[in-house]
Design a protein around this motif. Structure first.
Motif, PDB file in Angstrom:
ATOM      1  N   ASP A  51       0.853  -1.188   0.000  1.00 27.47           N
ATOM      2  CA  ASP A  51       0.000   0.000   0.000  1.00 27.47           C
ATOM      3  C   ASP A  51       0.886   1.235   0.000  1.00 27.47           C
ATOM      4  O   ASP A  51       1.845   1.317   0.782  1.00 27.47           O
ATOM      5  CB  ASP A  51      -0.915   0.015   1.230  1.00 27.47           C
ATOM      6  N   THR A  52       0.582   2.201  -0.846  1.00 33.98           N
ATOM      7  CA  THR A  52       1.426   3.389  -0.963  1.00 33.98           C
ATOM      8  C   THR A  52       0.705   4.628  -0.433  1.00 33.98           C
ATOM      9  O   THR A  52      -0.519   4.746  -0.546  1.00 33.98           O
ATOM     10  CB  THR A  52       1.858   3.617  -2.416  1.00 33.98           C
ATOM     11  N   PHE A  53       1.495   5.531   0.141  1.00 34.43           N
ATOM     12  CA  PHE A  53       0.975   6.749   0.748  1.00 34.43           C
ATOM     13  C   PHE A  53       1.931   7.906   0.481  1.00 34.43           C
ATOM     14  O   PHE A  53       3.077   7.709   0.079  1.00 34.43           O
ATOM     15  CB  PHE A  53       0.824   6.579   2.276  1.00 34.43           C
ATOM     16  N   ASP A  55       3.588  10.925   2.717  1.00 34.38           N
ATOM     17  CA  ASP A  55       3.718  11.296   4.127  1.00 34.38           C
ATOM     18  C   ASP A  55       3.649  12.811   4.320  1.00 34.38           C
ATOM     19  O   ASP A  55       3.415  13.573   3.377  1.00 34.38           O
ATOM     20  CB  ASP A  55       5.004  10.709   4.726  1.00 34.38           C
ATOM     21  N   HIS A  60       6.903   9.692  -1.027  1.00 35.95           N
ATOM     22  CA  HIS A  60       6.146   8.520  -1.437  1.00 35.95           C
ATOM     23  C   HIS A  60       6.680   7.323  -0.662  1.00 35.95           C
ATOM     24  O   HIS A  60       7.871   7.030  -0.724  1.00 35.95           O
ATOM     25  CB  HIS A  60       6.337   8.320  -2.943  1.00 35.95           C
TER      26      HIS A  60
END
Length: 323
Positions: A51-53, A55, A60
């Motif tokens: 899962d990518t977010f 911050d 990334h």
């Protein structure tokens, strides 16, 4: 426009079986007007969902879990990136006007984190350094460049002399260290004279001339220059950051930019091995062809009660950055 192929491999080998491994990775090159990612692939043992977010600092990052029992973990990032040369700041604005603009930034939320200096016992020594280097009638860029040059000239680049737990005070006494140490010292000095500065984690790529920090992740500093924006300074190599630097993350310090960190349940000793191999199409040079061995670090069992979790994972990643 240089094309670099960067292979960053992280391997954990555990003496005994571990479970419930949860990790955060910051291995994504920062895309902007100076960098284009042609291809990027991350392979992880057991093919977990990542899962990518984005911050707080705009980085990334990815998060994944390996729940089932395992005795090793491989994280491999392979990226092909194009980089472009920067446009150097003209630095024509009057110095006093630039300092006034920086003073106004101190009240803006986007800069507060990059202006707050550390509190430590060596403040007097750092103030003496500043007295001998800083010329307030000069521009912030001129002073920042002088401070970067000071760190380069007065701190010896020596691998293994510092560890991840070495405090800033000790680095000042040793007058030696590696890229992470150089970056942290420069950041402290810059913030003491109210120049916003942030830590950068990434890679330095070969371009026909050997640079300190090749063959591992690298660290440098970005300073905010009025009427220009963020500019990278590499105190380890005494240069302005240009098209052979590839950014992965920015933050207040290393803790905000760790390439891999996380936790697991288990016990026993484990070994971390990290290697960074970079091929440059333009320079026709490769750390891989030169036989760069990367980095290996053995972590001993820290003992109860913390040995059930990967307390030392981020510490090990810091150790790799110091190579």
């Amino acid at each position: 426009m240089p094309l670099y192929k960067i292979k960053h491999t992280t391997t954990y080998s555990y003496t005994f079986t571990v479970i419930d491994c949860v990790n955060q990775i910051m291995l994504y090159p920062i895309v902007d007007g100076l960098l284009e990612v042609r291809n990027h692939e991350i392979k992880i043992s057991y093919d977990p969902v990542v899962d990518t977010f984005i911050d707080y600092f705009g980085n990334h990052l990815g998060v994944f879990s390996v729940i089932k029992p395992h005795t090793s973990l491989l994280i491999e990032s392979v990226a092909e990136v194009f980089t472009k040369p920067i446009v150097f700041p003209m630095d024509e604005m009057k110095a006093s006007d630039q300092w006034e603009l920086l003073e106004n930034l101190s009240r803006q939320t986007g800069f507060i984190d990059f202006l707050k200096p550390e509190v430590f016992s060596s403040g007097e020594e750092l103030r003496n350094i500043l007295k001998g280097v800083i010329q307030i009638e000069k521009t912030p860029l001129q002073n920042a460049s002088k401070l970067s040059e000071y760190v380069y000239n007065h701190f010896s680049y020596k691998k293994g002399i510092t560890s991840v737990e070495t405090k800033t005070e000790d680095v000042l006494k040793l007058k030696a260290g590696v890229c992470q140490d150089f970056a942290h010292i420069l950041i402290i000095l810059l913030r003491m004279i109210d120049i916003p500065s942030r830590y950068v984690s990434g890679y330095i790529c070969p371009k026909g001339k050997e640079m300190r920090g090749e063959g591992a992740t690298h660290a440098w500093v970005e300073v905010f220059i009025p009427n220009y924006g963020w500019l990278g300074l590499d105190p380890t190599n005494n240069c302005i950051v240009n098209d052979q630097h590839v950014r992965l993350a920015t933050g207040r310090n290393f803790a905000d930019c760790s390439p891999v960190k996380g936790t697991y349940k288990g016990s026993g000793e484990h070994i971390l091995e990290v290697s960074v191999d970079i091929k440059s199409e333009s320079a026709k040079k490769s750390s891989e062809r030169e036989g760069s061995p990367g980095f290996s670090y053995e972590a001993k069992n820290p003992g109860a009660p913390v040995n059930s979790y990967r307390y030392y994972l981020e510490v090990q990643q810091k150790q790799q950055q110091q190579q």
